[in-house]
Motif scaffolding. Structure first.
Motif, mmCIF file in Angstrom:
data_model
loop_
_atom_site.group_PDB
_atom_site.id
_atom_site.type_symbol
_atom_site.label_atom_id
_atom_site.label_comp_id
_atom_site.label_asym_id
_atom_site.label_seq_id
_atom_site.Cartn_x
_atom_site.Cartn_y
_atom_site.Cartn_z
ATOM 1 N N ARG A 107 28.332 32.188 47.893
ATOM 2 C CA ARG A 107 28.196 33.582 47.485
ATOM 3 C C ARG A 107 29.114 34.425 48.363
ATOM 4 N N LEU A 108 30.065 35.054 47.723
ATOM 5 C CA LEU A 108 30.988 35.927 48.433
ATOM 6 C C LEU A 108 30.409 37.327 48.527
ATOM 7 N N PRO A 109 30.782 38.074 49.549
ATOM 8 C CA PRO A 109 30.327 39.467 49.609
ATOM 9 C C PRO A 109 30.975 40.258 48.477
ATOM 10 N N GLY A 110 30.298 41.285 48.043
ATOM 11 C CA GLY A 110 30.851 42.140 47.004
ATOM 12 C C GLY A 110 29.940 42.225 45.800
ATOM 13 N N SER A 111 30.395 42.951 44.823
ATOM 14 C CA SER A 111 29.642 43.101 43.586
ATOM 15 C C SER A 111 30.637 43.287 42.447
ATOM 16 N N ARG A 112 30.172 43.018 41.243
ATOM 17 C CA ARG A 112 31.071 43.181 40.101
ATOM 18 C C ARG A 112 31.322 44.674 39.885
ATOM 19 N N PRO A 113 32.485 45.010 39.385
ATOM 20 C CA PRO A 113 32.796 46.420 39.145
ATOM 21 C C PRO A 113 31.914 47.006 38.045
ATOM 22 N N THR A 114 31.599 48.270 38.190
ATOM 23 C CA THR A 114 30.800 48.949 37.170
ATOM 24 C C THR A 114 31.663 49.845 36.285
ATOM 25 N N THR A 115 32.905 50.066 36.711
ATOM 26 C CA THR A 115 33.823 50.877 35.913
ATOM 27 C C THR A 115 35.184 50.188 35.850
ATOM 28 N N VAL A 116 35.917 50.489 34.813
ATOM 29 C CA VAL A 116 37.274 49.983 34.676
ATOM 30 C C VAL A 116 38.214 51.156 34.895
ATOM 31 N N ALA A 118 42.470 52.331 35.860
ATOM 32 C CA ALA A 118 43.863 51.885 35.730
ATOM 33 C C ALA A 118 44.275 51.063 36.947
ATOM 34 N N ASP A 119 43.843 51.470 38.147
ATOM 35 C CA ASP A 119 44.170 50.713 39.358
ATOM 36 C C ASP A 119 43.572 49.314 39.331
ATOM 37 N N ARG A 120 42.339 49.198 38.848
ATOM 38 C CA ARG A 120 41.685 47.888 38.793
ATOM 39 C C ARG A 120 42.418 46.974 37.803
ATOM 40 N N VAL A 121 42.777 47.502 36.645
ATOM 41 C CA VAL A 121 43.502 46.711 35.649
ATOM 42 C C VAL A 121 44.865 46.303 36.208
ATOM 43 N N ALA A 122 45.557 47.208 36.886
ATOM 44 C CA ALA A 122 46.857 46.885 37.485
ATOM 45 C C ALA A 122 46.713 45.780 38.527
ATOM 46 N N ALA A 123 45.644 45.832 39.311
ATOM 47 C CA ALA A 123 45.403 44.786 40.318
ATOM 48 C C ALA A 123 45.159 43.441 39.650
ATOM 49 N N MET A 124 44.429 43.441 38.531
ATOM 50 C CA MET A 124 44.161 42.198 37.813
ATOM 51 C C MET A 124 45.445 41.625 37.215
ATOM 52 N N VAL A 125 46.291 42.484 36.672
ATOM 53 C CA VAL A 125 47.558 42.032 36.100
ATOM 54 C C VAL A 125 48.449 41.464 37.207
ATOM 55 N N THR A 126 48.489 42.125 38.358
ATOM 56 C CA THR A 126 49.286 41.641 39.484
ATOM 57 C C THR A 126 48.822 40.255 39.921
ATOM 58 N N MET A 127 47.526 40.075 40.049
ATOM 59 C CA MET A 127 47.004 38.774 40.463
ATOM 60 C C MET A 127 47.336 37.713 39.413
ATOM 61 N N ASN A 128 47.204 38.051 38.142
ATOM 62 C CA ASN A 128 47.519 37.109 37.077
ATOM 63 C C ASN A 128 48.987 36.700 37.142
ATOM 64 N N SER A 138 54.264 27.498 45.719
ATOM 65 C CA SER A 138 52.926 27.945 46.100
ATOM 66 C C SER A 138 52.727 29.379 45.649
ATOM 67 N N PRO A 139 51.560 29.670 45.082
ATOM 68 C CA PRO A 139 51.281 31.057 44.712
ATOM 69 C C PRO A 139 51.274 31.940 45.954
ATOM 70 N N ARG A 140 51.721 33.167 45.797
ATOM 71 C CA ARG A 140 51.640 34.135 46.893
ATOM 72 C C ARG A 140 50.199 34.572 47.044
ATOM 73 N N ARG A 141 49.846 34.968 48.230
ATOM 74 C CA ARG A 141 48.515 35.528 48.449
ATOM 75 C C ARG A 141 48.428 36.823 47.654
ATOM 76 N N PRO A 142 47.362 37.028 46.898
ATOM 77 C CA PRO A 142 47.254 38.249 46.094
ATOM 78 C C PRO A 142 47.249 39.488 46.969
ATOM 79 N N THR A 143 47.913 40.520 46.482
ATOM 80 C CA THR A 143 47.963 41.769 47.236
ATOM 81 C C THR A 143 47.024 42.806 46.639
ATOM 82 N N ALA A 144 46.392 42.461 45.538
ATOM 83 C CA ALA A 144 45.489 43.404 44.872
ATOM 84 C C ALA A 144 44.314 43.727 45.786
#
Length: 153
Positions: A107-116, A118-128, A138-144
């Motif tokens: 179990r990692l610390p944190g919680s699922r987002p309750t809102t979507v 533009a920044d969150r979507v951009a972070a998800m696209v960057t990680m993808n 090797s994949p780069r460490r995500p910066t999101a």
């Protein structure tokens, strides 16, 4: 077998976490204790929160996916974690008596987002995009960045 009053009834595949915890503990010689249930209504499974005798926190889910497929998933997640992606380790995968598969993950610390946002979507696209790098590199460490809240112990 004891009474199992706690259940995920409003999921695609209803189940009783206390029963699955008993099965995990018996087959894997663990001493896990159920400490909470996810508040998500609906979905495919639901998640139960467990604690080991040493205080480590886990998430238990139950899936209809084959145990071998879930073990492969665990290997892929371990590889992603090795490369710095913020993913939970799969600690155990167990085929259950009912034909489903139990997945025990850290179990990692944190919680699922309750809102979507533009920044969150951009972070998800960057990680993808970072995951989709050409094979052999090797994949780069995500910066999101993510909003994380510590769960109480």
């Amino acid at each position: 077998m004891s009474e199992h009053p706690l259940a995920f009834r409003e999921t695609e595949s209803p189940w009783r976490p206390t029963e699955v915890v008993e099965e995990l503990n018996a087959h894997l010689h663990l001493q896990l204790e159920l400490v909470g249930l996810d508040d998500l209504v609906g979905g495919t499974s639901g998640a139960a929160y467990l604690q080991g005798p040493d205080g480590r926190q886990f998430v238990l889910t139950r899936t209809s996916a084959d145990a071998d497929l879930m073990r492969l998933t665990a290997e892929i997640i371990a590889l992603a974690k090795q490369h710095g992606f913020p993913v939970p380790s799969h600690e155990a995968v167990l085929p259950l008596r009912d034909g489903h598969t139990a997945v025990l993950q850290e179990r990692l610390p944190g919680s699922r987002p309750t809102t979507v946002t533009a920044d969150r979507v951009a972070a998800m696209v960057t990680m993808n995009e970072q995951v989709r790098e050409p094979a052999g590199r090797s994949p780069r460490r995500p910066t999101a960045t993510r909003t994380r809240h510590q769960h109480p112990s």
